[in-house]
Structure formats: C-alpha cells, structure tokens
Design an enzyme around this catalytic site. Structure first.
Site, mmCIF file in Angstrom:
data_model
loop_
_atom_site.group_PDB
_atom_site.id
_atom_site.type_symbol
_atom_site.label_atom_id
_atom_site.label_comp_id
_atom_site.label_asym_id
_atom_site.label_seq_id
_atom_site.Cartn_x
_atom_site.Cartn_y
_atom_site.Cartn_z
ATOM 1 C CD GLU A 176 56.143 -32.019 -94.472
ATOM 2 O OE1 GLU A 176 56.540 -32.553 -93.420
ATOM 3 O OE2 GLU A 176 56.793 -32.055 -95.529
ATOM 4 C CG HIS B 182 58.596 -38.066 -103.897
ATOM 5 N ND1 HIS B 182 58.894 -39.160 -103.135
ATOM 6 C CD2 HIS B 182 59.272 -37.029 -103.333
ATOM 7 C CE1 HIS B 182 59.721 -38.811 -102.159
ATOM 8 N NE2 HIS B 182 59.963 -37.516 -102.249
#
Lengths: 322, 327
Positions: free
Chosen positions: B61, B130
């Site tokens: 990322e 998540h």
C-alpha cells in the site's frame, strides 16, 4: 569514458556552490537568523553534483530532509532557496515549507521530504508518469542508509523492478541514521546487495569521488532512459556536521574526532581540485575565481532573504486545497 | 437516458468515462485487473484499457499510494483502490504526510489530483480488520477532500467529479451497498463535492446521515410520518468540505439534530456537527443533540455481536423518541 573538461568544471562549480551555501547557512543558523532545523550536506557534495549533472530540466528528483545539495544541483536558484530557509514570502514555498520541503515541479524537483523513506514511493510514481507519458525521462530518488531499512524502500524497489520503471535509486550512505551507525542498524556492509532481491543492478561506489559518481550514475540513468529499468546505486560518504545544526558537538557523542578528521581529509572538493591541477583542467587562480563568484552570489541571496517580507498571516489559509 | 444499475456498476461507468476522456487517468490497486476488484467495481476495465491503465499492484500500500502521489504531481490522475479502508493504515505516511501536505507545504507549487477509493462498513462477517469505518479520522487532516456517496446516482457523479478535481480525494464507499440499485443516467454528469442533499424535507426533526445510514433514516422517517412526525433527512455526502450551512439551516428550522454514521462513537463525524450547532445555532435547539453511531469497540466476528455493532433502524427510532420527549 572520458569526461569533457567543461563538464568537470561544472561539477566543480556545483560542489562549490553547495559547500559555500551551506557554510553560510551554518553561520546564519548559529547566529539565529534561520529558524527551525538545518540538516547540512557538507562533505557529501560529490553525490548531488555528480548525479544531477546527468539530468535535464524535465527529469525528476525526489530529495530528503538533507536536501539543499540535491535541489541546488538540480538547478534551484539561490535567492528563493535562502528566502525559504528564512521563512520568507519570496521563498520557493512562500515560506511554508522551509529547509526540509523545497520543491519546484517545473525544475523537476518533487520536494525534499521530512520523512525518512518518504520520497521512495513518490519517485516510483514519477517513474510511472515518465513511462506512461514522457518516454526517455527519468526519476532519481535520493535517500539515506537508514531509510533503506524502511518498508517503503523495499516496496518501491519491488514495484519499480516489476514495471521496469525509469527510476534510479541513489542511496547516500553516510554511515549514520541520526546517531545510530550503519553497523548498529544493518547487518549488511554494502546496501547495494539489496538490489539482488529485486533483480536489478546494484553497485557501490566511492561517493567522495565526483568523477566516479558522475560516470556510474550516467550509466544507470542511460539504462533507465533506454527502458531497461531501475538501478540501485550506493555512494559511500560521510557528513562532517551533526545530524542537524542543533546536534551536540556536531555528532561528537557518537563518533570520534579521528573519524571525522579522516573524512574531512577525504574532502570531495579537495580531491577534485587535486585532479584539476594534475590534469591541467583549471589553475588555482581559476578555482579561486569560482569561489569568489559563488560567495558573491550567496551574499546576494542572503541580502534578498533578509530584505524579503514574511508571508502575511492570511497565507496560512492559502494552498490547503487547490 | 436513465436506467437502473448497481452502485458498483455506477462507479465502473464513472471510471470508464474518465479513462476514455483523459489518458492521464489510470487505476491501480490490488486485484483490480482481471479479477475486477473484490467488489467488482473495475470489472471488465482491464480488457478495455489494458494492463498499464488498470494496474494490478503488489500488496504494497505504501508503494502504490505514494506512487499515486508522485504520479499525480507529475501530470497523471491516478485512481487508487484500497481493498478495505482498514489497509490504508499501512500507507498512512503517504496519505497524511505526503498526499495531504504537498500542495500547502510547497506553497502551491505542486498539485496532487488523485482519488483514493476506500470502503467502510461492517456486516459481512469479516471481523475487526476488514470492517472498520474510521473515515472521520481523515476529517482531522487538512488537505484532503472526503466524498461519501450513498446512492448509485451520486456514486457515478461524485466519482467523475473527484477524478476531475485538482485535490486529493478520499472516496468513501460502503461495502454493503455495492449491489444496491438505483436510477443512473447513461451519460456523464457530475455531483459537486461538499454539498449535502436534503433527501426528504420535513419540519419536525433533522437527521443528518451518511452512506448506509441514509436509507435507514429514510425508512424510519416514513414510519414516523404515519405517527404524525415529519422528519427531515439530509445526506451529508462529504466530510470535507463539510456543508455546515445545510445542517445549520435544517436545525434552525426543526430545532433538533440527530446524526447517523457507522463510525465508532468517539470522534464520529456527528461530534463535529454537534459542536458546529452548539457554536452557531444553540438558541435554535429544542432538544438535546443525539448521535447514532457504532460503539467504541472493534467489530466482532460473531454474527449477533457484529449486528449489534451496526447502528440500526431501531437505534434511530430510539433517538427520535428521545428527541420527541422534548418537543
């Protein structure tokens, strides 16, 4: 490959400008004229000068918190540089960035960066732009030995290698991450070995020999321009001053006087001067003329900075959003 | 010509339109290529635009968010998909210190026109890493626009607007509404960032909601209408710029404020709206401000615990009833 005399003289001048500029900054900082932090590059000039001599205006660089040398070598003007260090409105960033954040996208300078390892992914992005939009242009990413432990180093080299991006990763190994020596922060001796993990060439070069820096980076930059992908270059060098100008005893707590002295004797500018004399490229008189001319330019930049106004307070609310 | 498509398809159309129109626009992220993105927002785009413009990235990322910053500064308009907002934490330096700061720190000498697409929300049994809804964290970082479309129509119009904007935009989607359907024009259009929308006018109680909570607020408003309570529902649509004026105007009319957002309670966007009303419209208030939010806990896996985390229509009704005690 022979380096043309004209280029060698330019390398010399660039190193002198960086050295003289920073010696003045050192003095101005000590006298309280420059606020904030000043991380000086004295002793490392050969790297910025040697690498950037191979770049054009349209090529990009990302720089570090120790960035004065890189941006000067890439073509930044001394007046707005000095004004920025003073926090003045006429500075490169209107006084809002300071020493650690000088940028000029028109000159390909994508910013010095206050975060160690912060510039690596940004260089990858500029490399993507080069590949997609400006074939033949390259991005040079300067970073230090300690940044090469950061996740961004590994992520960025991997990304650039996978996509064969025209990015040249230039590690300035000055032996210390603030006060922690390379021996304490890495199990390896040569950072260039890390290139193997990303299937790209990695080489270690004497970073105080500007001619070697020039030649090795020329080769890597040419490879990138030809679409052959990234290279990791490691230049071994040393910073004469402390991590920043507020560092007690200029780093005397974590290194010996003998070590510092040995590196001062290994001065990249003195080494080039010896070469210039030996090869009759410049006379001592001509070299002195360069120093005199440069000193004058720097004095002008100081006068410009001192006479410039601080930004008006409304400026604080400008440029938050475009 | 309007027709009914899903929220995910609306986003897909926005991406396709922008890529067609401007070759500076490209998409990168994890599994956005052949796979089409785990929520299928980029489905079919790689076949159409090629692997260089719909780029599958390594799981890195920091590299690809930072890469977008560098590409944006040098003439591209990258759109980055972060698979779940939870994963943005590993690129936080790139978001907070780089993306959001460049324009200001360089005195306006650089622009960072990029979009970070993220999704929030619990309810898919994906547990604490998540399922988070911490979009409000970014409200505290000057230099980022934050878009939060709640309908397919807004999703398409706001994404086109975000891609064409010269600022970095955090584009917040909700994973439970990707398959929701709505009327969306085939042609391109934009919806401005920073403008809230009154989705149901009313005179008695103001509810300001985001994303998934908008539909719940509308359902509660219909139910309360049968009981003689006329609720005004505002879809906030952006956290930055924050449309304080729209909220204040409604509160001045109804004398009440209920906020509804799925983020945890402390530091929820509702706190900022409550403070705005306390500072600028305190004398309009007839009842305490009530914030409907998630609790201050991570999201649990076990289905009943997860359901209890998500602010429900019942939570909204409880809030309405609390306010009604004062009216």
């Amino acid at each position: 490959m022979d380096i043309p005399s004209k280029t060698v003289r330019e390398l010399y001048r660039t190193m002198v400008v960086i050295r003289a500029f920073e010696e003045k900054v050192q003095d101005l900082y000590a006298r309280g004229h420059i606020p904030g932090l000043a991380h000086l590059y004295i002793g490392e000039e050969a790297i910025a000068a040697g690498v950037c001599a191979n770049l054009g205006d349209r090529d990009y660089i990302t720089s570090t918190h120790r960035g004065h040398g890189h941006v000067i070598a890439k073509g930044a003007l001394l007046k707005p540089m000095m004004a920025e260090l003073y926090g003045k409105e006429t500075g490169y960033c209107k006084g809002k960035g300071g020493s650690m954040h000088i940028a000029d996208v028109n000159l390909g300078i994508l910013g010095a960066n206050g975060i160690a390892g912060g510039g690596l992914p940004i260089a990858v992005g500029a490399g993507l732009s080069c590949k997609m939009k400006y074939p033949g242009q390259v991005t040079v990413c300067f970073f230090g030995d300690a940044s090469s432990n950061n996740g961004t180093f590994h992520e960025s080299l991997n990304f650039a290698a996978v996509h064969k991006l025209p990015v040249i990763f230039v590690c300035e190994n000055n032996g210390f991450g603030i006060s922690v020596s390379q021996k304490q922060h890495q199990a390896i001796v040569d950072i260039s070995v890390r290139a193997a993990g990303y299937n790209m060439p990695g080489i270690t070069v004497d970073g105080n020999d500007v001619l070697s820096v020039y030649l090795s980076s020329a080769e890597a930059i040419e490879r990138a321009r030809q679409g052959e992908g990234p290279t990791l270059l490691e230049y071994k060098t040393y910073r004469w001053r402390g991590h920043h100008e507020g560092d007690p005893n200029q780093g005397g707590r974590y290194r010996t006087k003998e070590d510092i002295q040995a590196w001062v004797e290994n001065c990249p500018i003195k080494r080039l001067e010896a070469y210039l004399t030996k090869n009759k490229v410049m006379t001592k008189k001509q070299m002195q003329a360069v120093w005199d001319e440069v000193e004058k330019e720097i004095d002008d930049s100081i006068e410009f900075a001192e006479q410039s106004p601080f930004p008006p307070l409304e400026e604080m609310f400008q440029d938050v959003l475009a | 010509m309007s027709r009914v498509i899903t929220y995910a398809q609306a986003l897909n159309e926005a991406l396709a339109y922008c890529m067609e129109k401007d070759d500076s626009v490209f998409v990168m992220g994890e599994d956005v290529g052949r796979y089409g993105g785990i929520f299928q927002v980029t489905a079919g785009l790689q076949e159409r635009f090629g692997v260089d413009r719909i780029m599958d990235t390594p799981i890195s990322e920091a590299a690809f968010v930072g890469g977008a910053v560098g590409a944006a500064m040098t003439g591209m308009r990258p759109v980055v998909e972060i698979m779940f907002i939870d994963f943005i934490t590993v690129a936080m330096d790139m978001v907070v210190n780089q993306m959001a700061k460049m324009h200001f720190m360089f005195g306006g000498r650089a622009k960072v026109p990029m979009v970070l697409r993220v999704n929030i929300g619990a309810g898919r049994g994906t547990a604490a890493q998540h399922s988070q809804s911490f979009h409000a964290i970014f409200q505290h970082i000057p230099g980022i626009k934050i878009a939060m479309p709640s309908t397919p129509y807004d999703a398409k119009g706001m994404l086109i607007e975000a891609i064409q904007d010269d600022n970095p935009v955090l584009f917040v989607e909700h994973k439970k509404i990707y398959i929701d359907k709505g009327e969306v024009p085939e042609e391109a259009y934009t919806v401005p960032l920073g403008k809230a929308k009154v989705v149901r006018p009313g005179k008695d109680i103001t509810v300001v909601a985001t994303l998934n909570m908008v539909a719940k607020a509308l359902a509660v408003a219909e139910e309360m209408a049968g009981k003689g309570v006329d609720m005004e529902v505002i879809d906030l649509r952006s956290l930055c710029p924050l449309d304080r004026e729209a909220v204040l105007a409604s509160v001045r009319k109804t004398g009440t404020l209920i906020t509804a957002d799925e983020g945890c309670h402390t530091g929820n966007m509702g706190g900022e709206l409550a403070a705005t009303v306390a500072e600028q419209a305190l004398d309009s208030l007839k009842a305490p401000i009530v914030r409907v939010s998630g609790p201050d806990t991570p999201v649990a896996f076990s289905p009943p615990l997860e359901q209890a985390f998500i602010p429900s229509e019942q939570d909204l009704k409880d809030a309405v009833n609390r306010v009604l005690e004062y009216l």
